[in-house]
Motif scaffolding. Structure first.
Motif, PDB file in Angstrom:
ATOM      1  N   ALA A 149       2.207   5.189  13.289  1.00 23.38           N
ATOM      2  CA  ALA A 149       2.399   6.374  13.934  1.00 23.38           C
ATOM      3  C   ALA A 149       1.653   7.641  13.627  1.00 23.38           C
ATOM      4  O   ALA A 149       1.328   8.528  14.530  1.00 23.38           O
ATOM      5  N   THR A 150       1.440   7.622  12.463  1.00 24.08           N
ATOM      6  CA  THR A 150       0.648   8.825  11.930  1.00 24.08           C
ATOM      7  C   THR A 150      -0.924   8.720  11.452  1.00 24.08           C
ATOM      8  O   THR A 150      -1.413   9.680  11.323  1.00 24.08           O
ATOM      9  N   GLY A 151      -1.342   7.391  11.378  1.00 24.23           N
ATOM     10  CA  GLY A 151      -2.598   7.147  10.903  1.00 24.23           C
ATOM     11  C   GLY A 151      -2.839   7.285   9.459  1.00 24.23           C
ATOM     12  O   GLY A 151      -3.812   7.073   8.901  1.00 24.23           O
ATOM     13  N   LEU A 152      -1.730   7.504   8.608  1.00 26.44           N
ATOM     14  CA  LEU A 152      -1.852   7.556   7.281  1.00 26.44           C
ATOM     15  C   LEU A 152      -1.848   6.163   6.563  1.00 26.44           C
ATOM     16  O   LEU A 152      -1.550   5.232   7.554  1.00 26.44           O
ATOM     17  N   ARG A 153      -2.117   5.988   5.334  1.00 30.29           N
ATOM     18  CA  ARG A 153      -2.557   4.791   4.726  1.00 30.29           C
ATOM     19  C   ARG A 153      -1.358   4.370   4.090  1.00 30.29           C
ATOM     20  O   ARG A 153      -0.714   4.962   3.217  1.00 30.29           O
ATOM     21  N   HIS A 154      -0.844   2.945   4.436  1.00 33.07           N
ATOM     22  CA  HIS A 154       0.188   2.360   3.642  1.00 33.07           C
ATOM     23  C   HIS A 154      -0.211   1.651   2.427  1.00 33.07           C
ATOM     24  O   HIS A 154      -1.092   0.645   2.715  1.00 33.07           O
ATOM     25  N   ILE A 155       0.236   1.964   1.654  1.00 37.78           N
ATOM     26  CA  ILE A 155       0.169   1.206   0.095  1.00 37.78           C
ATOM     27  C   ILE A 155       1.326   0.613  -0.301  1.00 37.78           C
ATOM     28  O   ILE A 155       2.072   1.268  -0.884  1.00 37.78           O
ATOM     29  N   ASN A 156       1.046  -0.800  -0.154  1.00 35.89           N
ATOM     30  CA  ASN A 156       2.373  -1.620  -0.574  1.00 35.89           C
ATOM     31  C   ASN A 156       1.752  -2.068  -2.061  1.00 35.89           C
ATOM     32  O   ASN A 156       0.965  -2.815  -2.263  1.00 35.89           O
ATOM     33  N   VAL A 157       2.625  -1.437  -2.953  1.00 40.43           N
ATOM     34  CA  VAL A 157       2.367  -1.457  -4.389  1.00 40.43           C
ATOM     35  C   VAL A 157       2.456  -2.900  -5.080  1.00 40.43           C
ATOM     36  O   VAL A 157       1.594  -3.381  -5.743  1.00 40.43           O
ATOM     37  N   GLY A 158       3.519  -3.721  -4.550  1.00 45.97           N
ATOM     38  CA  GLY A 158       3.736  -5.010  -4.948  1.00 45.97           C
ATOM     39  C   GLY A 158       2.501  -5.880  -4.604  1.00 45.97           C
ATOM     40  O   GLY A 158       1.792  -6.697  -5.420  1.00 45.97           O
ATOM     41  N   GLU A 159       2.045  -5.642  -3.337  1.00 42.47           N
ATOM     42  CA  GLU A 159       0.952  -6.376  -3.023  1.00 42.47           C
ATOM     43  C   GLU A 159      -0.339  -6.150  -3.694  1.00 42.47           C
ATOM     44  O   GLU A 159      -1.225  -7.169  -4.073  1.00 42.47           O
ATOM     45  N   LEU A 160      -0.440  -4.650  -4.042  1.00 40.73           N
ATOM     46  CA  LEU A 160      -1.714  -4.359  -4.667  1.00 40.73           C
ATOM     47  C   LEU A 160      -1.584  -4.930  -6.092  1.00 40.73           C
ATOM     48  O   LEU A 160      -2.724  -5.305  -6.669  1.00 40.73           O
ATOM     49  N   VAL A 161      -0.461  -4.767  -6.720  1.00 39.92           N
ATOM     50  CA  VAL A 161      -0.474  -5.490  -7.928  1.00 39.92           C
ATOM     51  C   VAL A 161      -0.741  -6.883  -7.971  1.00 39.92           C
ATOM     52  O   VAL A 161      -1.550  -7.100  -8.920  1.00 39.92           O
ATOM     53  N   LYS A 162      -0.393  -7.644  -6.898  1.00 37.10           N
ATOM     54  CA  LYS A 162      -0.755  -9.105  -6.911  1.00 37.10           C
ATOM     55  C   LYS A 162      -2.259  -9.263  -6.739  1.00 37.10           C
ATOM     56  O   LYS A 162      -2.962 -10.098  -7.195  1.00 37.10           O
ATOM     57  N   ASP A 163      -2.670  -8.629  -5.586  1.00 38.85           N
ATOM     58  CA  ASP A 163      -4.228  -8.901  -5.277  1.00 38.85           C
ATOM     59  C   ASP A 163      -5.160  -8.322  -6.299  1.00 38.85           C
ATOM     60  O   ASP A 163      -6.207  -9.273  -6.514  1.00 38.85           O
TER      61      ASP A 163
END
Ligand code: ADP
Ligand code: MN
Length: 174
Positions: free
Chosen positions: A31-45
């Motif tokens: 809705a806003t164009g802001l970036r979604h940072i899913n920290v759990g996914e980031l930690v895994k990746d």
């Protein structure tokens, strides 16, 4: 970088697992164009962990690695951070802290659907009953940037997206 130097705000969406953080962040990012940072996914990746917690059945993230990884992106603004903890992030990163809240019976149902073990289920329900994430937010951030939002129904989800979208847009207009 201080908050007022950011063109776009940074939000943190926190709450007990299952309260709807990822669903809300994803809709709000669209809705806003802001970036979604899913920290759990980031930690895994990016393997930003230093172990596995057998009790909570989750990675034990390396807080320094996570903060280093995110620093540049956060200093630019325009991020929606999705994580079930908040005390280790630098206070200066955030313009708003959103704490999602879900009734026990609803949360129980959602977590059972995820196939959580009885122990993990109970830990998470207790986390919600004792408002652990709200307390953590209050201990870590200025109270006037913390907002609790109900997250029981689809209607709640829509109104939360609408409310936060309007807030983001008013912040960007300034
Ligand atoms: P979290 O990221 O906090 O663990 P999720 O966004 O993965 O939570 O949501 C958990 C489950 O609950 C998903 O199946 C999602 O569709 C559902 N859900 C989340 N928020 C709501 C809501 N406000 N009303 C109804 N269902 C919801
Ligand atoms: Mn999630």
């Amino acid at each position: 970088m201080m908050a007022e130097e950011r063109q776009q705000p940074n939000l943190l969406v926190t709450g007990t697992p299952g309260t709807g953080k990822t669903s809300l962040c994803s809709l709000l990012a669209d809705a806003t164009g802001l970036r979604h940072i899913n920290v759990g996914e980031l930690v895994k990746d990016k393997r930003l962990y230093d172990g596995w917690d057998p009790n909570l059945e989750c990675y034990i993230l390396d807080e320094d690695l996570v903060c280093d990884e995110l620093e540049e992106t956060m200093s630019k603004g325009g991020n929606i951070v999705d994580y079930h903890s908040c005390e280790f992030f630098p206070e200066r990163w955030f313009d708003a802290i959103i704490v999602l809240q879900t009734d026990n019976s609803v949360l129980y149902e959602r977590l059972s659907n995820r196939g959580y073990t009885a122990e993990k289920l109970q830990n998470n329900i207790e986390c919600e009953i004792f408002q652990v994430l709200l307390e953590e937010a209050r201990e870590s951030y200025s109270h006037d940037i913390i907002k609790t939002l109900p997250s029981n129904t689809i209607e709640d989800m829509s109104s939360n997206v609408e409310l936060l979208k309007n807030w983001v847009q008013s912040r960007m207009a300034n």
